[in-house]
Design a protein around this motif. Structure first.
Motif, PDB file in Angstrom:
ATOM      1  N   ALA A 123      45.189 -28.007 -35.955  1.00 43.79           N
ATOM      2  CA  ALA A 123      44.810 -28.738 -34.641  1.00 43.79           C
ATOM      3  C   ALA A 123      43.717 -29.729 -34.819  1.00 43.79           C
ATOM      4  O   ALA A 123      43.574 -30.912 -34.831  1.00 43.79           O
ATOM      5  N   ARG A 124      43.146 -29.201 -36.312  1.00 40.29           N
ATOM      6  CA  ARG A 124      41.700 -29.790 -36.483  1.00 40.29           C
ATOM      7  C   ARG A 124      41.804 -30.869 -37.525  1.00 40.29           C
ATOM      8  O   ARG A 124      41.765 -32.139 -37.833  1.00 40.29           O
ATOM      9  N   LYS A 125      43.300 -30.306 -38.395  1.00 38.34           N
ATOM     10  CA  LYS A 125      43.614 -30.837 -39.518  1.00 38.34           C
ATOM     11  C   LYS A 125      43.936 -32.590 -39.147  1.00 38.34           C
ATOM     12  O   LYS A 125      43.990 -33.514 -39.641  1.00 38.34           O
ATOM     13  N   VAL A 126      44.881 -32.053 -37.839  1.00 38.58           N
ATOM     14  CA  VAL A 126      45.486 -33.509 -36.862  1.00 38.58           C
ATOM     15  C   VAL A 126      44.871 -34.081 -37.021  1.00 38.58           C
ATOM     16  O   VAL A 126      44.988 -34.951 -37.345  1.00 38.58           O
ATOM     17  N   ALA A 127      43.778 -33.652 -36.052  1.00 36.20           N
ATOM     18  CA  ALA A 127      42.909 -34.821 -35.398  1.00 36.20           C
ATOM     19  C   ALA A 127      41.728 -35.733 -36.384  1.00 36.20           C
ATOM     20  O   ALA A 127      41.720 -36.708 -36.400  1.00 36.20           O
ATOM     21  N   ASP A 128      41.533 -34.711 -37.270  1.00 35.48           N
ATOM     22  CA  ASP A 128      40.634 -35.608 -38.605  1.00 35.48           C
ATOM     23  C   ASP A 128      41.866 -36.909 -39.158  1.00 35.48           C
ATOM     24  O   ASP A 128      41.450 -37.980 -39.478  1.00 35.48           O
ATOM     25  N   ALA A 129      42.495 -36.095 -39.491  1.00 40.20           N
ATOM     26  CA  ALA A 129      43.945 -37.418 -40.075  1.00 40.20           C
ATOM     27  C   ALA A 129      44.225 -38.545 -38.749  1.00 40.20           C
ATOM     28  O   ALA A 129      44.388 -39.804 -39.249  1.00 40.20           O
ATOM     29  N   TYR A 130      44.346 -38.088 -37.800  1.00 34.47           N
ATOM     30  CA  TYR A 130      44.569 -39.183 -36.773  1.00 34.47           C
ATOM     31  C   TYR A 130      43.121 -39.813 -36.581  1.00 34.47           C
ATOM     32  O   TYR A 130      43.331 -41.577 -36.587  1.00 34.47           O
TER      33      TYR A 130
END
Length: 238
Positions: free
Chosen positions: A76-83
């Motif tokens: 989830a952290r990686k997704v949030a950072d990518a977004y």
């Protein structure tokens, strides 16, 4: 002839606005970039409609739900950072073109009437500040409260209380209102016992926003403006 009666100042009131889908036509762009961010991390595209319907939720919760992971997980952290990277690179530069019709005119009228304006959003503070500046709206708002500035995000009342405190108020005032396009916005208004205006031009349809129980529904930002001033003219009664 001047009146001999002493002038009684009008009580100060505040309008608390949601951001995405209320001031800016960003929901589609957010859904596209969030879905692409999920795919870049997980290899699976979650679908635009799934992403769109989660707009208004805190970033981590949205990232977790769309990636099928815990909001506190590394995924989830990686997704949030990518977004967030996509948000800054793709959405923020286009902000001025994403304003809903009537926003500048309406906000000008509110300020001229002596109303205090705030944004209360599920965005992180930095993201909210960036897009408001890019859209040319930041100067209208005496307070901007992102999800990371309150102990509990919308629909909990914490974020509204933070905004009111920054406006120098303890309550929204007789002409106060919360304006937004999701259930969280309407529930926020209900949590602080204030008039609520649900807008049907954002994430939810007219039927869906009506089901959340707002005091009024606006189909355009001009409707928001007229609803606020109608209440003022009627003495702030529903």
């Amino acid at each position: 002839m001047p009146s001999d009666q002493p002038h009684t100042p009008r009580p100060v009131s505040a309008l608390l606005f949601d951001l995405d889908g209320t001031l800016l036509d960003t929901p589609r762009a957010i859904a596209e970039q969030f879905a692409d961010a999920v795919e870049s991390v997980t290899g699976t595209h979650p679908g635009l409609e799934n992403a769109r319907r989660l707009i208004g939720a805190p970033l981590e919760r949205m990232a977790g739900a769309l990636s099928g992971s815990d909001p506190e997980s590394d995924t989830a952290r990686k997704v949030a950072d990518a977004y967030l990277a996509r948000y800054r690179e793709v959405i923020v530069p286009k902000a001025a073109d994403l304003l809903f019709p009537g926003v500048h005119t309406g906000l000008d009228r509110f300020l001229d009437a002596g109303l205090l304006l705030a944004v209360v959003t599920s965005k992180k503070q930095q993201s909210a500040e960036l897009i408001l500046e890019s859209a040319g709206l930041r100067g209208y708002f005496a307070a901007v409260v992102g999800a990371d500035r309150a102990q509990h995000p919308k629909p909990h009342r914490d974020s509204a209380d933070v905004a009111l405190a920054e406006l120098g108020l303890t309550e929204p005032g007789p002409a106060g209102a919360v304006i937004g396009d999701t259930a969280a916005d309407i529930q926020l208004g209900q949590a602080i016992s204030v008039f609520t205006i649900g807008v049907s031009y954002g994430v939810l349809s007219a039927e869906e926003i009506a089901a959340t129980g707002p005091d009024a529904i606006a189909t355009t930002f001009d409707d928001v403006t007229s609803t606020v001033f109608t209440r003022i003219e009627r003495g702030s009664t529903p």
